[in-house]
Write an enzyme that holds these catalytic residues in place. Structure first.
Site, PDB file in Angstrom:
ATOM      1  N   ARG A  36     112.554  61.357  43.625  1.00  0.00           N
ATOM      2  CA  ARG A  36     112.063  62.738  43.639  1.00  0.00           C
ATOM      3  C   ARG A  36     111.007  62.932  44.724  1.00  0.00           C
ATOM      4  O   ARG A  36     110.893  64.019  45.305  1.00  0.00           O
ATOM      5  CB  ARG A  36     111.459  63.103  42.283  1.00  0.00           C
ATOM      6  CG  ARG A  36     112.458  63.205  41.145  1.00  0.00           C
ATOM      7  CD  ARG A  36     111.799  63.700  39.867  1.00  0.00           C
ATOM      8  NE  ARG A  36     112.711  63.544  38.730  1.00  0.00           N
ATOM      9  CZ  ARG A  36     112.631  62.572  37.836  1.00  0.00           C
ATOM     10  NH1 ARG A  36     111.648  61.669  37.928  1.00  0.00           N
ATOM     11  NH2 ARG A  36     113.494  62.491  36.846  1.00  0.00           N
ATOM     12  N   GLU A  49     121.704  45.860  37.834  1.00  0.00           N
ATOM     13  CA  GLU A  49     121.810  45.833  36.375  1.00  0.00           C
ATOM     14  C   GLU A  49     122.935  44.874  35.985  1.00  0.00           C
ATOM     15  O   GLU A  49     124.072  45.035  36.430  1.00  0.00           O
ATOM     16  CB  GLU A  49     122.095  47.235  35.831  1.00  0.00           C
ATOM     17  CG  GLU A  49     122.511  47.292  34.370  1.00  0.00           C
ATOM     18  CD  GLU A  49     121.524  46.598  33.441  1.00  0.00           C
ATOM     19  OE1 GLU A  49     121.991  45.846  32.551  1.00  0.00           O
ATOM     20  OE2 GLU A  49     120.304  46.800  33.595  1.00  0.00           O
ATOM     21  N   SER A  55     120.244  53.311  31.499  1.00  0.00           N
ATOM     22  CA  SER A  55     119.466  54.431  30.944  1.00  0.00           C
ATOM     23  C   SER A  55     119.957  54.848  29.558  1.00  0.00           C
ATOM     24  O   SER A  55     120.303  55.999  29.324  1.00  0.00           O
ATOM     25  CB  SER A  55     119.524  55.634  31.908  1.00  0.00           C
ATOM     26  OG  SER A  55     119.019  55.281  33.165  1.00  0.00           O
ATOM     27  N   CYS A  59     116.869  51.990  21.017  1.00  0.00           N
ATOM     28  CA  CYS A  59     116.310  52.350  19.709  1.00  0.00           C
ATOM     29  C   CYS A  59     117.330  53.063  18.832  1.00  0.00           C
ATOM     30  O   CYS A  59     117.195  53.089  17.603  1.00  0.00           O
ATOM     31  CB  CYS A  59     115.085  53.240  19.884  1.00  0.00           C
ATOM     32  SG  CYS A  59     113.751  52.494  20.849  1.00  0.00           S
TER      33      CYS A  59
END
Length: 471
Positions: A36, A49, A55, A59
């Site tokens: 950004r 990764e 992403s 949880c």
């Protein structure tokens, strides 16, 4: 097979390269925030990764397993393709195997082809997460024994549940993951036993509050076995798990879930000579820069953070922290400025309709930090007592001796209990005393709270205890 990275930095245009190790919350938040602030002409971003997903909400895995979340992809916030569309060179199923700090480069291996290559960096972000504790027990690698840390782990467990005729499950460990997985398996119609080496479930609570969780779990039909250490996993003639054993007993199991906790995944960092703390996590400064290294940052479950209440470093593996770390790192990498001051240790969970919350220090944490304190426990209701649906909750509060500084709060109750801990989290962060808390102007109406909110009732009682203890 070994190759070098064919691409080189365009020094004439001043393009820098950021390398990110780890494609989940901290790593990709850092990459996205840096993007950004700087376009691809200023900053090239390469992310590695080793898994199949990026992403995502780890949880949420217990709720997917339990059926509350119907589809795996609902847990994915951003796909690899979405990251790539923002000029982030995201390389999936690629594991970084070495960090060459002196050379400013990382070695990575493509897990599909085995090909290896070196990639140079100007700036490096380490977001390697945490690894589940898997004790070296006989039989622990048998089919039917599962850890639950990644989406791949969750899918493997669901596959086992779908292919298993028996309905007996044993959960090893009674922390957040253990309790949440016990609920998930109850929801799927399993007979659940939780084997816990602690005095009570939820060691993040004091034992007296954990006892409330214990009673509620047994009321839901969960068999709790406390003060028990698993010694081995027993298998049948087919090699699959059939039971777990402790020193005193055996507990039949068609599936076993390990919910013992996690360790920071810092093997790469340790090997590279980067500093780690007493809890095994990387040590960083307030800007999340690895101590002693100007061009390396780290965040998420692989780092230790400052506890604002005790003043000590601790390891807390939570997505809330990881995303904040990533935002801070990305801002600093992108030429802006941000800091992460620390945490107060806030966490919430539930087992069926029982809500569990804590923030700040437990009694043993306060003792370990050398603090003297007063402790109070109160019972109240989530709404005005006369309003339909009012449910009981228990609030425990710790306040520093003489000063009255709030040290910690634990809450166990039904609907409306857990999120009240946020009041205490703000008070802890602000360094408030329990006396000051009693004057907080909280929202009130009978459907939401008694006239005196339960947290403020505890604060009043704690303030009285502090005044008495000062003489």
């Amino acid at each position: 097979m070994s190759m070098s990275d064919g691409r080189t930095r365009d020094t004439n245009r001043g393009t820098e390269r950021l390398v990110v190790i780890g494609g989940d919350a901290a790593g990709m938040s850092a990459a996205s925030q840096a993007r950004r602030l700087k376009g691809p002409d200023e900053l090239e971003i390469v992310a590695f990764e080793r898994g199949h997903f990026t992403s995502y909400s780890a949880c949420g895995i217990p709720y997917w397993v339990g059926g509350d979340v119907s589809e795996r992809d609902q847990l994915i916030a951003r796909t690899p393709e979405e990251h790539r569309s923002r000029d982030i060179d995201l390389r999936m199923r690629t594991e970084v195997t070495e960090i060459d700090v002196q050379g400013g480069r990382v070695r990575a291996r493509d897990l599909e082809t085995g090909a290896e290559s070196w990639t140079s960096y100007d700036k490096l972000v380490i977001a390697t997460g945490a690894r589940p504790i898997r004790p070296p027990l006989p039989g622990v690698d048998a089919p039917g024994v599962h850890g639950v840390q990644t989406l791949d782990d969750g899918q493997a467990l669901l596959d086992t549940l779908a292919g298993t005729k028996g309905r007996r499950a044993v959960v090893v460990g009674a922390g957040y993951i253990g309790v949440e997985m016990a609920e998930a398996l109850i929801n799927r119609g399993y007979e659940v036993t939780v084997v816990n080496r602690g005095q009570e479930p939820m060691s993040t609570l004091d034992p007296d509050m954990g006892r409330l969780v214990h009673r509620a779990m047994e009321g839901l039909g969960i068999t709790m076995v406390n003060d028990a250490e698993v010694t081995k996993v027993l298998t049948g003639d087919d090699g699959r798990v059939r039971a777990i054993a402790t020193e005193d007993a055996e507990y039949p199991a068609d599936v076993v879930v390990l919910g013992i906790g996690v360790h920071p995944e810092t093997t790469l960092a340790r090997t590279a000579g980067l500093p780690v703390g007493d809890h095994g996590g990387l040590l960083t400064d307030l800007a999340m820069r690895v101590r002693g290294h100007e061009t390396i940052w780290a965040g998420g479950d692989c780092v230790e953070v400052l506890d604002l209440v005790s003043g000590r470093e601790r390891h807390i593996a939570l997505g809330t922290h990881a995303n904040k770390h990533g935002q801070v790192i990305g801002a600093n990498v992108g030429g802006d400025y941000a800091t992460f001051p620390g945490v107060v240790g806030t966490a919430v969970s539930k087992v069926c309709d029982l809500e569990i919350a804590r923030t700040g220090l437990r009694e043993k944490d306060a003792h370990r930090a050398g603090l003297r304190f007063e402790t109070v426990t109160i019972e109240s209701t989530s709404r005005a007592g006369y309003y339909p649906g009012a449910a009981l909750m228990t609030v425990k509060m710790l306040a520093e001796h003489r000063t009255g500084r709030l040290l910690g709060v634990q809450i166990v109750g039904r609907e409306g209990a857990a999120k009240r801990v946020d009041i205490a989290a703000v008070a802890l962060t602000a360094g408030m005393t329990v006396e000051q808390m009693t004057a907080l102007d909280l929202g009130y109406a009978p459907p939401f709270s008694p006239v005196w909110d339960p947290v403020l009732v505890a604060a009043r009682k704690a303030a009285t205890a502090v005044r008495k203890g000062a003489f």
